[in-house]
Design an enzyme around this catalytic site. Sequence first.
Site, PDB file in Angstrom:
ATOM      1  N   GLY A 284       0.702  -1.061  -0.121  1.00  0.00           N
ATOM      2  CA  GLY A 284      -0.109  -0.132   0.051  1.00  0.00           C
ATOM      3  C   GLY A 284       0.905   1.089   0.036  1.00  0.00           C
ATOM      4  CB  SER A 285      -0.218   4.655   1.110  1.00  0.00           C
ATOM      5  OG  SER A 285      -1.566   4.395   0.926  1.00  0.00           O
ATOM      6  CB  THR A 286       4.611   1.679   3.042  1.00  0.00           C
ATOM      7  OG1 THR A 286       4.396   0.521   2.213  1.00  0.00           O
ATOM      8  CG2 THR A 286       3.831   1.649   4.376  1.00  0.00           C
ATOM      9  CG  PHE A 287       5.738   0.423  -2.766  1.00  0.00           C
ATOM     10  CD1 PHE A 287       5.549  -0.229  -1.372  1.00  0.00           C
ATOM     11  CD2 PHE A 287       6.423   0.223  -3.630  1.00  0.00           C
ATOM     12  CE1 PHE A 287       6.288  -1.427  -1.260  1.00  0.00           C
ATOM     13  CE2 PHE A 287       6.930  -0.980  -3.825  1.00  0.00           C
ATOM     14  CZ  PHE A 287       6.877  -1.931  -2.740  1.00  0.00           C
ATOM     15  CE  LYS A 288      -0.279   7.075  -2.009  1.00  0.00           C
ATOM     16  NZ  LYS A 288      -1.427   6.998  -1.315  1.00  0.00           N
TER      17      LYS A 288
END
Lengths: 566, 126
Positions: A284-288
Amino acid sequence: MTDFAAPKNLRTGAGQRADWRLMLLMGSFCLCYAAVVLNMGLLAATDPTEPVIGDSASKGRPVRGEIIDRDGNLLAANLPAWSLYAHPHVMKDPIKVANALDRIFPDIDRETLLKKLTGQRRFAWIKRPVTPRERQLVHDLGFPGLHFGNREIRIYPAGHSMAHIVGSVRAEREDVRYTELTGSAGIEKHFDARLRDPELAGQPVRLALDLPVQQAVRAVLEDGMERLTAKGASAVLMKVRTGEVVSMVSLPDFDPNAKPVFFRGKAEDSPRFNRAAQGRYELGSTFKVLTAAMAIEAGVVNAETMIQTPSQLKYGRHRIGESHRMPAQMSVENIVVKSSNVGSAKLAMMIGTRRFKEYLEQLGMFDPSGLELAESAKAKPLLPPYWTDLSSMTISFGHGLAASPIHLAAAYATLANDGLRVRPTLLSGPQAPGERVFSKETSREMLRIMRQVSVRGTARRGDVPGFDIGGKTGTAEKIGARGGYDRNRVISTFASVFPTSDPEYVLIVSLDEPTDRSGRKPVRTAGRTAVPVAAEIVRRVTPLLDMRPRLAPVTEAPLTLNTGAE
Amino acid sequence: MMRHGLALLALTIIAIAGWAYSVNYNTMTAFDRVRELRGQIAEEREALQVLRVEWAWLNAPDRLQRLTEQFASQLQLVPLVPDVLSHTAIVPFPEDPATIVGIAPVIDRTGLIPVPVSRPAAWRAE
């Protein structure tokens, strides 16, 4: 005459001397041969025995090396034990023996025992291994034909908390004199040759893990998992500078000293499955954070660059939307802090698919993590079969690429380690510095932005005063039974670095299907589930890691006069 | 002369034989002793190993945690959290407040810390 005789006399004298010499030569040869024959005979006749006065005293049964944690606590050790076997042909009354043994070992089936003892076999294993108490009970029976063989058993004193890491052994070759144990999972399997090497038996394998920290992380995680009714959880605590994994917990777990029980159901739900190193999840958003770092590193934006963020981004038939309302225009910093999918997708497009893939590869997202576990060698991240621009756009916010929490920890550690590649390891000790992925400036800028996520973004509940935690939350919906994403089943992750002013540790906490029911409506976002658990882990673990809260620096030091009288 | 020589030789041979005999038996008893000691050492090693594992087993984190929970009322232990930690530099000097002349920033490894500063003793004498 004398003329004639003299030479004759001379000749006979010379002849006698030659004979004597010949005899002497023959005699000495005979003696030599006799000595050789005697020696050979002696060697053949005597029993071969080990030299009593040898060079080393520790020869004997093969002993498997031990495993210890970074402070020397035993994680895997050997105990001498016995195995019980029988010679049925010398037994007088096998049925009586079977009945007596059945009383001592209730777990052995009586029928199979009877079959073993009454059959034609001259040898049968009865139980392996046997505890000292059971051995005494069998001795007390006093039946002939029951014998004990030597064997070693492997003990894991750390129990549940290190179960996934140390792994397990199984008996490969069993003999009456000794048993050869072979690693079948975890460290035991990965370092099997090293642990079996008799030359290195005295030197234990020292891991980077810290047993008290591991226990604390496990306790907090288990508590959080219960409270949030999650079906699984994992945590990774890694040293930023060296990539040493100080703690790695996967729940549910198992008792490594108990007999393995067969698990019915999916392999990923088994207690033996290591969610931290083996499990691959869309994070999820941890990749942002990674996407933003790449965009800044590539030079296409800086933290203040404004990006148009419409509520929906169309790409062919596909639409990328937001989980909640966003402003129409956001800075790169706010894209991370407020977690905008559209903004991240746009950044991925600005980086370009080719460069985006290159960065992901440099962060280790295309290969197994290289952790020293037998299981993690097979855990290669799941990538899209055909990588299109759309793949880059979805991966930029963590969908379409499934990696293990260890992969994520290594990527965050790389970002925090001034941009130098960090490779995860379970062994204690320094590593050669990795190659540069991000510049030092990008690293500083991203740490500042990650800190902002904790100060004013989605991870406000994760702030522990004095530790400058920075990070990024991620709530990834799981793939439903009928395809597509399932809103009610999420994996919520909090990837964090602390302290951001001088990064020391990376902490990844991931919960499988958590629900916070403390409020009026059930909440599943990472900010309410994974983040509070991570904060509690930081509070519990930092004193054990000998870290003190850093006080806010005094910006102005006013010199106040205390007169005391007033 | 010859006779004396022979007698001496015979005596020497007997002496050497006796010496060799005793050396042989001394060596054998020494070997027996070594074997016995080896056995003892192996036994001690095994006992040591068993005790080491038992120590680790009794100090297993799971067990300790269970025990602390069981005896919580007597032990009254709480998890160590950062709130209870501080810096020695923060602790004020047990001085008469009247002698404190100000607060000076002190550089600790964790940052700047305000510390009350009192007048040196020589001033106070006045």
